[in-house]
Motif scaffolding. Structure first.
Motif, short mmCIF file in Angstrom:
data_model
loop_
_atom_site.label_atom_id
_atom_site.label_comp_id
_atom_site.label_asym_id
_atom_site.label_seq_id
_atom_site.Cartn_x
_atom_site.Cartn_y
_atom_site.Cartn_z
N LEU A 157 39.29 51.15 46.94
CA LEU A 157 39.98 52.29 46.34
C LEU A 157 40.30 52.06 44.86
N ALA A 158 40.18 50.83 44.40
CA ALA A 158 40.52 50.50 43.02
C ALA A 158 39.59 51.21 42.03
N ARG A 159 38.37 51.44 42.43
CA ARG A 159 37.39 52.08 41.54
C ARG A 159 37.88 53.45 41.08
N SER A 160 38.26 54.31 42.00
CA SER A 160 38.70 55.65 41.61
C SER A 160 40.03 55.60 40.87
N ALA A 161 40.92 54.70 41.26
CA ALA A 161 42.21 54.59 40.57
C ALA A 161 42.02 54.13 39.13
N PHE A 162 41.14 53.15 38.90
CA PHE A 162 40.89 52.67 37.54
C PHE A 162 40.25 53.77 36.70
N ASN A 163 39.28 54.45 37.26
CA ASN A 163 38.59 55.51 36.52
C ASN A 163 39.49 56.70 36.25
N ASN A 164 40.58 56.88 37.02
CA ASN A 164 41.52 57.98 36.79
C ASN A 164 42.57 57.67 35.73
N LEU A 165 42.67 56.42 35.30
CA LEU A 165 43.61 56.10 34.22
C LEU A 165 43.17 56.83 32.96
N ASN A 166 44.14 57.32 32.17
CA ASN A 166 43.72 57.94 30.92
C ASN A 166 43.29 56.85 29.95
N SER A 167 42.63 57.22 28.87
CA SER A 167 42.00 56.23 27.99
C SER A 167 43.01 55.25 27.40
N GLY A 168 44.22 55.71 27.06
CA GLY A 168 45.24 54.81 26.52
C GLY A 168 45.72 53.79 27.54
N GLN A 169 45.94 54.24 28.77
CA GLN A 169 46.36 53.33 29.84
C GLN A 169 45.26 52.32 30.14
N LYS A 170 44.03 52.79 30.17
CA LYS A 170 42.90 51.91 30.45
C LYS A 170 42.75 50.86 29.35
N ARG A 171 42.86 51.29 28.09
CA ARG A 171 42.74 50.37 26.96
C ARG A 171 43.85 49.33 26.99
N LEU A 172 45.07 49.75 27.29
CA LEU A 172 46.21 48.84 27.38
C LEU A 172 45.99 47.81 28.50
N LEU A 173 45.55 48.26 29.65
CA LEU A 173 45.29 47.37 30.77
C LEU A 173 44.17 46.38 30.45
N LEU A 174 43.10 46.86 29.85
CA LEU A 174 41.99 45.96 29.50
C LEU A 174 42.41 44.93 28.46
N ASN A 175 43.21 45.35 27.47
CA ASN A 175 43.70 44.40 26.47
C ASN A 175 44.60 43.35 27.10
N ALA A 176 45.50 43.77 27.99
CA ALA A 176 46.40 42.83 28.66
C ALA A 176 45.63 41.88 29.56
N SER A 177 44.47 42.32 30.04
CA SER A 177 43.65 41.49 30.92
C SER A 177 42.70 40.59 30.15
N GLY A 178 42.61 40.77 28.83
CA GLY A 178 41.71 39.98 28.02
C GLY A 178 40.26 40.41 28.13
N ILE A 179 40.04 41.65 28.51
CA ILE A 179 38.69 42.17 28.69
C ILE A 179 38.29 42.94 27.43
N GLU A 180 37.19 42.52 26.83
CA GLU A 180 36.70 43.17 25.62
C GLU A 180 35.88 44.41 25.98
N PRO A 181 36.07 45.49 25.22
CA PRO A 181 35.24 46.68 25.48
C PRO A 181 33.78 46.41 25.14
N ARG A 182 32.89 47.10 25.81
CA ARG A 182 31.47 46.96 25.54
C ARG A 182 31.15 47.77 24.28
#
Length: 114
Positions: free
Chosen positions: A29-54
């Motif tokens: 279920l994480a797939r749909s929940a992650f994809n439903n985050l708005n772009s700011g929330q997603k960017r914040l989460l990825l930055n906190a996780s140390g994941i670089e955008p492609r």
């Protein structure tokens, strides 16, 4: 859809909390929940996780620029999905720290020098 927008306005962290619960219990279920985050929330989460955008560098005749791709759950590796838990814990620690603050803590103070 309108109800979801109202819920986000009332509690903007609710999607992050929901995603944390899903990621901890049911990765399917994480797939749909992650994809439903708005772009700011997603960017914040990825930055906190140390994941670089492609990114892709696009070359023109006179210049070049970098294009960042929108991240979806399908773009993440297994290690990056595991890193999302770390990022969520980091964000939760920040949220908890700010929850202890009061409105006066954010007011600008001006000190007079004698």
């Amino acid at each position: 859809m309108n109800t979801m927008q109202n819920n986000q306005t009332i509690e903007p962290r609710s999607l992050l909390r929901e995603f944390h619960q899903i990621l901890s219990n049911q990765r399917s279920l994480a797939r749909s929940a992650f994809n439903n985050l708005n772009s700011g929330q997603k960017r914040l989460l990825l930055n906190a996780s140390g994941i670089e955008p492609r990114t892709t560098t696009i070359y023109n005749v006179d210049s070049q620029f970098t294009h960042a791709w929108e991240m979806n759950y399908d773009n993440l590796t297994d290690n990056e999905i595991d890193d999302l838990k770390k990022g969520l814990r980091r964000l939760q620690a920040i949220i908890d720290a700010f929850a202890l603050c009061e409105e006066e803590d954010f007011k600008k103070e001006t000190k007079k020098v004698a």
